[in-house]
Structure formats: structure tokens, C-alpha cells
Design a protein around this motif. Sequence first.
Motif, PDB file in Angstrom:
ATOM      1  N   ARG A 370       0.819  -1.217   0.000  1.00  0.00           N
ATOM      2  CA  ARG A 370       0.000   0.000   0.000  1.00  0.00           C
ATOM      3  C   ARG A 370       0.851   1.264   0.000  1.00  0.00           C
ATOM      4  O   ARG A 370       0.527   2.250  -0.652  1.00  0.00           O
ATOM      5  N   ASP A 371       1.959   1.244   0.751  1.00  0.00           N
ATOM      6  CA  ASP A 371       2.775   2.470   0.795  1.00  0.00           C
ATOM      7  C   ASP A 371       3.442   2.755  -0.545  1.00  0.00           C
ATOM      8  O   ASP A 371       3.669   3.913  -0.903  1.00  0.00           O
ATOM      9  N   VAL A 372       3.738   1.695  -1.320  1.00  0.00           N
ATOM     10  CA  VAL A 372       4.291   1.909  -2.663  1.00  0.00           C
ATOM     11  C   VAL A 372       3.212   2.521  -3.573  1.00  0.00           C
ATOM     12  O   VAL A 372       3.474   3.472  -4.309  1.00  0.00           O
ATOM     13  N   ILE A 373       2.001   1.973  -3.493  1.00  0.00           N
ATOM     14  CA  ILE A 373       0.894   2.538  -4.291  1.00  0.00           C
ATOM     15  C   ILE A 373       0.724   4.024  -3.946  1.00  0.00           C
ATOM     16  O   ILE A 373       0.595   4.870  -4.831  1.00  0.00           O
ATOM     17  N   ARG A 374       0.751   4.337  -2.652  1.00  0.00           N
ATOM     18  CA  ARG A 374       0.564   5.731  -2.216  1.00  0.00           C
ATOM     19  C   ARG A 374       1.639   6.631  -2.801  1.00  0.00           C
ATOM     20  O   ARG A 374       1.353   7.707  -3.340  1.00  0.00           O
ATOM     21  N   GLN A 375       2.873   6.138  -2.694  1.00  0.00           N
ATOM     22  CA  GLN A 375       3.988   6.947  -3.173  1.00  0.00           C
ATOM     23  C   GLN A 375       3.869   7.188  -4.679  1.00  0.00           C
ATOM     24  O   GLN A 375       4.054   8.301  -5.160  1.00  0.00           O
ATOM     25  N   ARG A 376       3.554   6.110  -5.435  1.00  0.00           N
ATOM     26  CA  ARG A 376       3.431   6.243  -6.898  1.00  0.00           C
ATOM     27  C   ARG A 376       2.234   7.108  -7.278  1.00  0.00           C
ATOM     28  O   ARG A 376       2.315   7.941  -8.181  1.00  0.00           O
ATOM     29  N   ALA A 377       1.115   6.909  -6.593  1.00  0.00           N
ATOM     30  CA  ALA A 377      -0.084   7.697  -6.917  1.00  0.00           C
ATOM     31  C   ALA A 377       0.179   9.182  -6.695  1.00  0.00           C
ATOM     32  O   ALA A 377      -0.355  10.031  -7.406  1.00  0.00           O
ATOM     33  N   SER A 378       1.014   9.486  -5.730  1.00  0.00           N
ATOM     34  CA  SER A 378       1.277  10.899  -5.426  1.00  0.00           C
ATOM     35  C   SER A 378       2.010  11.597  -6.571  1.00  0.00           C
ATOM     36  O   SER A 378       2.035  12.821  -6.634  1.00  0.00           O
ATOM     37  N   THR A 379       2.574  10.803  -7.502  1.00  0.00           N
ATOM     38  CA  THR A 379       3.218  11.410  -8.675  1.00  0.00           C
ATOM     39  C   THR A 379       2.224  11.612  -9.831  1.00  0.00           C
ATOM     40  O   THR A 379       2.590  12.151 -10.875  1.00  0.00           O
ATOM     41  N   LEU A 380       1.002  11.137  -9.666  1.00  0.00           N
ATOM     42  CA  LEU A 380      -0.014  11.212 -10.738  1.00  0.00           C
ATOM     43  C   LEU A 380      -0.998  12.346 -10.455  1.00  0.00           C
ATOM     44  O   LEU A 380      -1.065  12.834  -9.324  1.00  0.00           O
ATOM     45  N   PRO A 381      -1.793  12.717 -11.487  1.00  0.00           N
ATOM     46  CA  PRO A 381      -2.756  13.806 -11.272  1.00  0.00           C
ATOM     47  C   PRO A 381      -3.744  13.560 -10.125  1.00  0.00           C
ATOM     48  O   PRO A 381      -4.180  14.502  -9.467  1.00  0.00           O
ATOM     49  N   CYS A 382      -4.085  12.287  -9.866  1.00  0.00           N
ATOM     50  CA  CYS A 382      -5.053  12.003  -8.792  1.00  0.00           C
ATOM     51  C   CYS A 382      -4.453  12.270  -7.418  1.00  0.00           C
ATOM     52  O   CYS A 382      -5.173  12.569  -6.473  1.00  0.00           O
ATOM     53  N   GLY A 383      -3.139  12.131  -7.299  1.00  0.00           N
ATOM     54  CA  GLY A 383      -2.486  12.307  -6.000  1.00  0.00           C
ATOM     55  C   GLY A 383      -2.630  11.078  -5.123  1.00  0.00           C
ATOM     56  O   GLY A 383      -3.154  10.034  -5.539  1.00  0.00           O
ATOM     57  N   ASP A 384      -2.167  11.221  -3.875  1.00  0.00           N
ATOM     58  CA  ASP A 384      -2.173  10.113  -2.924  1.00  0.00           C
ATOM     59  C   ASP A 384      -3.578   9.933  -2.357  1.00  0.00           C
ATOM     60  O   ASP A 384      -3.916  10.456  -1.299  1.00  0.00           O
ATOM     61  N   VAL A 385      -4.409   9.195  -3.127  1.00  0.00           N
ATOM     62  CA  VAL A 385      -5.798   8.987  -2.704  1.00  0.00           C
ATOM     63  C   VAL A 385      -6.070   7.490  -2.652  1.00  0.00           C
ATOM     64  O   VAL A 385      -5.155   6.687  -2.885  1.00  0.00           O
ATOM     65  N   SER A 386      -7.309   7.113  -2.338  1.00  0.00           N
ATOM     66  CA  SER A 386      -7.650   5.692  -2.292  1.00  0.00           C
ATOM     67  C   SER A 386      -8.691   5.293  -3.338  1.00  0.00           C
ATOM     68  O   SER A 386      -8.600   4.248  -3.947  1.00  0.00           O
ATOM     69  N   TRP A 387      -9.691   6.159  -3.534  1.00  0.00           N
ATOM     70  CA  TRP A 387     -10.797   5.834  -4.438  1.00  0.00           C
ATOM     71  C   TRP A 387     -10.989   6.940  -5.450  1.00  0.00           C
ATOM     72  O   TRP A 387     -10.765   8.107  -5.139  1.00  0.00           O
ATOM     73  N   VAL A 388     -11.409   6.544  -6.649  1.00  0.00           N
ATOM     74  CA  VAL A 388     -11.679   7.526  -7.697  1.00  0.00           C
ATOM     75  C   VAL A 388     -13.051   7.218  -8.296  1.00  0.00           C
ATOM     76  O   VAL A 388     -13.318   6.079  -8.706  1.00  0.00           O
ATOM     77  N   PHE A 389     -13.909   8.225  -8.305  1.00  0.00           N
ATOM     78  CA  PHE A 389     -15.265   8.090  -8.849  1.00  0.00           C
ATOM     79  C   PHE A 389     -15.314   8.773 -10.211  1.00  0.00           C
ATOM     80  O   PHE A 389     -14.924   9.928 -10.340  1.00  0.00           O
ATOM     81  N   TYR A 390     -15.768   8.028 -11.222  1.00  0.00           N
ATOM     82  CA  TYR A 390     -15.900   8.577 -12.563  1.00  0.00           C
ATOM     83  C   TYR A 390     -17.377   8.718 -12.905  1.00  0.00           C
ATOM     84  O   TYR A 390     -18.070   7.715 -13.090  1.00  0.00           O
ATOM     85  N   GLY A 391     -17.852   9.956 -12.966  1.00  0.00           N
ATOM     86  CA  GLY A 391     -19.268  10.193 -13.252  1.00  0.00           C
ATOM     87  C   GLY A 391     -19.451  11.016 -14.511  1.00  0.00           C
ATOM     88  O   GLY A 391     -18.512  11.613 -15.027  1.00  0.00           O
ATOM     89  N   THR A 392     -20.687  11.022 -15.008  1.00  0.00           N
ATOM     90  CA  THR A 392     -21.054  11.866 -16.154  1.00  0.00           C
ATOM     91  C   THR A 392     -22.489  12.324 -15.950  1.00  0.00           C
ATOM     92  O   THR A 392     -23.335  11.532 -15.519  1.00  0.00           O
ATOM     93  N   GLN A 393     -22.748  13.585 -16.241  1.00  0.00           N
ATOM     94  CA  GLN A 393     -24.115  14.127 -16.163  1.00  0.00           C
ATOM     95  C   GLN A 393     -24.600  14.468 -17.567  1.00  0.00           C
ATOM     96  O   GLN A 393     -23.797  14.783 -18.453  1.00  0.00           O
ATOM     97  N   TYR A 394     -25.893  14.402 -17.747  1.00  0.00           N
ATOM     98  CA  TYR A 394     -26.507  14.541 -19.075  1.00  0.00           C
ATOM     99  C   TYR A 394     -27.621  15.578 -19.061  1.00  0.00           C
ATOM    100  O   TYR A 394     -28.230  15.832 -18.022  1.00  0.00           O
ATOM    101  N   GLY A 395     -27.921  16.111 -20.214  1.00  0.00           N
ATOM    102  CA  GLY A 395     -29.040  17.056 -20.357  1.00  0.00           C
ATOM    103  C   GLY A 395     -28.549  18.401 -20.852  1.00  0.00           C
ATOM    104  O   GLY A 395     -27.420  18.515 -21.326  1.00  0.00           O
ATOM    105  N   ASP A 396     -29.423  19.412 -20.733  1.00  0.00           N
ATOM    106  CA  ASP A 396     -28.978  20.737 -21.180  1.00  0.00           C
ATOM    107  C   ASP A 396     -28.045  21.340 -20.130  1.00  0.00           C
ATOM    108  O   ASP A 396     -27.890  20.811 -19.039  1.00  0.00           O
ATOM    109  N   GLU A 397     -27.448  22.452 -20.474  1.00  0.00           N
ATOM    110  CA  GLU A 397     -26.414  23.035 -19.619  1.00  0.00           C
ATOM    111  C   GLU A 397     -26.903  23.339 -18.211  1.00  0.00           C
ATOM    112  O   GLU A 397     -26.211  23.079 -17.223  1.00  0.00           O
TER     113      GLU A 397
END
Length: 613
Positions: A370-397
Motif C-alpha cells: 500500500r505504501d508503494v501505491i501511495r507513493q506512486r499515486a502521489s506522482t499522478l494527477p489524482c495524488g495520494d488517494v484511495s478511491w476515484v469516482f468517474y461520473g457523467t451528467q446529461y441534459g442541457d447546460e
Amino acid sequence: MSNSTYGGQGSIPDLAVRYSGVPSRLSQEAIDAKSKLFSQKTLPDSVARRRTALPPGVSRENFDQAIAELRSALGQENVELNDKPLVDGWYMEHPNTHDAYHIADQEELIASAVVYPSSTEEVQKITRWANQHKIPIYPISMGRNIGYGGAAPRIPGSVVVDLGRRMNKILDIDADNASCIVEPGVSYFALYEEIQRRKLPLWIDCPDLGGGSVLGNAIDRGVGYTPYGDHFANHCGMELVLPTGELLRTGMGAMPGKDGADNPTWQSFQAAYGPYVDGIFSQSNYGIITKMGFWLMPATSHQSYMITFPREDDLEQIVEIIRPLAQKRVLGNVPQLRHVIQELAVTGKPRTHWYNPEGSKNKRGGQMPRDVIRQRASTLPCGDVSWVFYGTQYGDEATIAAQLDLIKKEFAKVRGSKFMLPHQLPQDHYLHSRVAVCSGVPALRELDWLNWVPNAAHLFFSPISPTKGKDATVIHSIICRLHAKYGFDVFPTMCVAGREMHYIANIVYDRADRDAKQRATSLMREMIREAANQGYGEYRTHLLFADQVAETYSWGGGALRKFNETVKDALDPNGILAPGRNGIWGKRFRGKGWEILDGDKRDMLKDGISPKL
Ligand code: EUG
């Protein structure tokens, strides 16, 4: 870079020349994906065959005679013996002879021959031939059911009926009704490109990878990511061939249209009159679907986003926040919740790039700490996190803005959560691929996971979790504990439908590594068992685990299994159609040692999967 440089297997087929090919807008991406995958390949493209595959209980002589008959009925060139070396290939150049992602021996789940019908009528001929010779047949649409068995038949030596090669027409797109009707060989790529060509303001709904069959994925009850993400729920009407060769149209297709035309409401109303039978032709072996209707979604504006959460333990709270949003359809599609390790995997860089404790080899598995994952994730745009939610909304503006306000407010309750839009992330970030997939644009990006280990294959463990924090946590902890026991990294993707989530744990393993195959198999068996003990069941599974999963649906003394068997025996008295698919065996095969149930003692790699008859 020439795309024939890699693997010596010819070039990547283009959609313009081959129904299963890649659209030109993605040809460079496909070349890059293949070169990345093949740069990690240590296995040869193929090895000499060690055995011939014949249907069980059929002599060589009788088989040759039967094949000669089939050839004279369908044409010499439309029946191929599977007698050449097996080539696993890769996603865009995949085999129809066996499971490219084998977990038993490569030569276990294997066809004796492949037949290519060109019409529903020829499919009828094939079923009659199979009944006459008692040869099991196994229909595939395109054979890209990857992680669940691909093109492979469950009984070695079955004749694979490859429907897609010659039955790949988009029969109709009705722009006013926003619907289409397709044959088995129509891929998401093909349907999407045709709608663009016609400049119609319609969306398709595709899964993470776009090369699969629209029809095949739907009857396996697959999932996509727009508001039309439940593929089976958005189908409307089928034409199919029963195991004995009779034809059936379901829904309004059962009523003839005027002067022999197709019924005008076939793609408008799903159920027609009387029992709604379509369901029994999904995840079953009761018929071969040759035409299927689908609803298409009117194009709309959309906005994808990503939300990160810092702690592993946030899972429970995240899921509690998701549930009411999903029930109220504020979350209108199928959003995904992933673990941060997937941010590493989906860069397409191998595991050894991130973590390489003992040089290039990492035998007998073991998880990335886990500490390796944390260290590597901290070099990515998401940063040192645990979960990432990918959502999309639809309709007019205005609608999207109002929904996003609410969503931000709700998820902000999780301490340290962060909300990000695509323009805030680099061009190669995975969120941009979500933008495409969640607006019905089929993609290839998901293949990048497969670079995690050399010769990568994968296997999905796919239990259904209530959208409740406590249940999700129980399932997640079973999966984590058992992945640790068997030495695999945990790749969870929770696909939120509403009241439930499809929890997809992706086991990525090296198919050249027997030990890894055995560990992956044991891991699957134990996860199925432990999840079932808590009341959680899989929605779909690889062929070799179908019996064990079906067995967990045991309420009422196995009432569902008995019902399925009654239907099977009535529709398919000789048990020729896809024996064992989804754990359903006709009486000819039942109880003769084919079933691989919980506690089965065979070592699939050493002993094979067939009973000693
Ligand atoms: C995925 C989703 C599935 C499935 C297999 C894979 C996603 C992987 C929701 O169903 O069955 C990223």
C-alpha cells in the motif's frame, strides 16, 4: 511504425475491410496498444498442437463424415477444422478456436471446427446437423467475451458457430424511433461509425472496450455507461433459432406485419402479449439469436468528471452518498468507482515500472504494498488517494450545472475529497476516455490494464453488491483478503446501476505462468464460495466457474437449477446447444462428471476439464 512489425500475425484489421476491425480514427491507438502488449510477450505466437480436438464420444471417422456433410450443406470454405497451432493473438486479432485468456491448458476449452453461417436459415441447418450427429455446437457472436471465456466452448471438441463473420449487417436504423436491429457480427465500433456516417443525432451505448458484439454483449447481460447502460433492458425484439431448428420471433415480432413485412412495432414495445420470454434467451443455451433490436439514445450534452477520496475506509460513506443520488437518477448513467491502483494500471505501464522488488521476476505473486501505491499515486494527477469516482451528467447546460452542484455538495461530505473536470487533467489522463465511453463513443483505452504483467490474461470476479456502504465493505474485504492470500493486486471497478453495483474484481495474470493460473483459479473458487456464504452472487462468470456460480443460486433445494434444466430438456432434447453454458447441462451430459462444482478436486492444468468417460 508498421503494424505488422509485432508478432508476425499480419496487420490489424481495419473496420472498412473487416467486420471485426478497428475504425480508422483508432488505428494508431490500436497499433500502439498492440506494440505495448507484444513488447511484454515472452510466449511464442503459437506452439505445435499436442492433440486433436474431437467432440466427446465421436470417433474420428464419424466426425470426418459429419464435417463432410456440413461442408456440402454450407460450402467447403465455410467450415474450418481447428487443426492448426492455436494463436492467442490480442483483442483486435482474437481467436475463434479457444480461450485466448486460458486458465486451464490452452488446448482445453477448444473447438474441433468452426462453421460460418450466412443466414438464419443456415443456422437452422447447423442445429439440425448437430442433432443428427449428436455433436455439441457453441455459438459466438464475435468471440470477444474476454475475461469470461472469449470464443471458447465449454465442452472441448464442440463445433463453434461463428455467427459474426458472415452475419454482420446492421439491418435497419430507424432514426425516428431511435432504434436499430442488428445481426450478431455488428460491433460497437461498426454501429457507432454507421450512425456517424448517416449523421444521425443518436448515441449507442458501449462497454469499456468497443470491439465486442452489440447483440452478444446484450444477451450476456453486459453493461455500458450512458443512461442506456443496461444492454438487455434496452433491447427490443429478437429473432432466434431454437436448438431443434425452429424459428422464433419475440416481442411484437411475433405478429406478422402487413403483407408479410416485419411488424412495425417490433423495436418499439418489448413484451408483446403473454409471457415475456426474451429473458430466458439471455445467459442461457436455449436458442441462437440471429437478429436483435436495440433502442438508441437521443444525443445530448454531457459532462464527465472525477472525484477522488483520500482514505480506504471512505468506501462505506461514498457508497451511502451514491445510493440516493442513483435512486433519484441524479446519477443518470452507470458511473464507476475504482481503486487508486487502477490509476497506475491504466497508464499502460507495467507493474515493474512502479514496483520491482526482486528484479524483473516476481514469482509466486505478492501484492504491491500500500505504501508503494501511495507513493506512486502521489506522482499522478489524482495524488495520494484511495478511491476515484468517474461520473457523467446529461441534459442541457442548466440541468447539468444543477446536478453537478448537488453532486459536489454531497461528495464534499467525505473529508478531503476533490472534484476534477477533464480540462484540469492532462490529455492522456483516463478521464478523457471516460468522456468518450460515457457518451457512447467506443474506445480501446481499457486494454492498457493488460500491460500490468507479461503475457497478460484476465479473469473477472463479478458479484452484485447492494448500493449500501456496509455490504460493499463486506464484499470488498472478502476480495482484498483473498487476493492477498493468493498474491494478486486488487483491481476493483464498481459499476453503479442504482440499487445495486456490479463489483468487478479484475484478476490480471501471466498466462505463461502455471503457478499464477493455479492461484487465480483457487482465488476465484474461494471468492465465489465466501461471497455466497454472505449471500452475494455473481452476475456473470468465466465458463469454467459457471457450474460453481450456478450452484450458489440454490434457494428452495435448487429450484432455479431444476427449472432451467426442465426448460433445457424441453427445448434441446439432445443437449447439443452450448452444453454447460451458465451451468446449464442437458440430460445427456448432466451428472456425468462435466460439472465443476465447489470443492471439485481436479487440477484443471494437469487433469484437464473433461471427465474420464
Ligand atoms: C467491467 C465491467 C463489467 C464486466 C467486466 C468488466 C469493467 C472493467 C459491469 O460489468 O462484466 C473495467
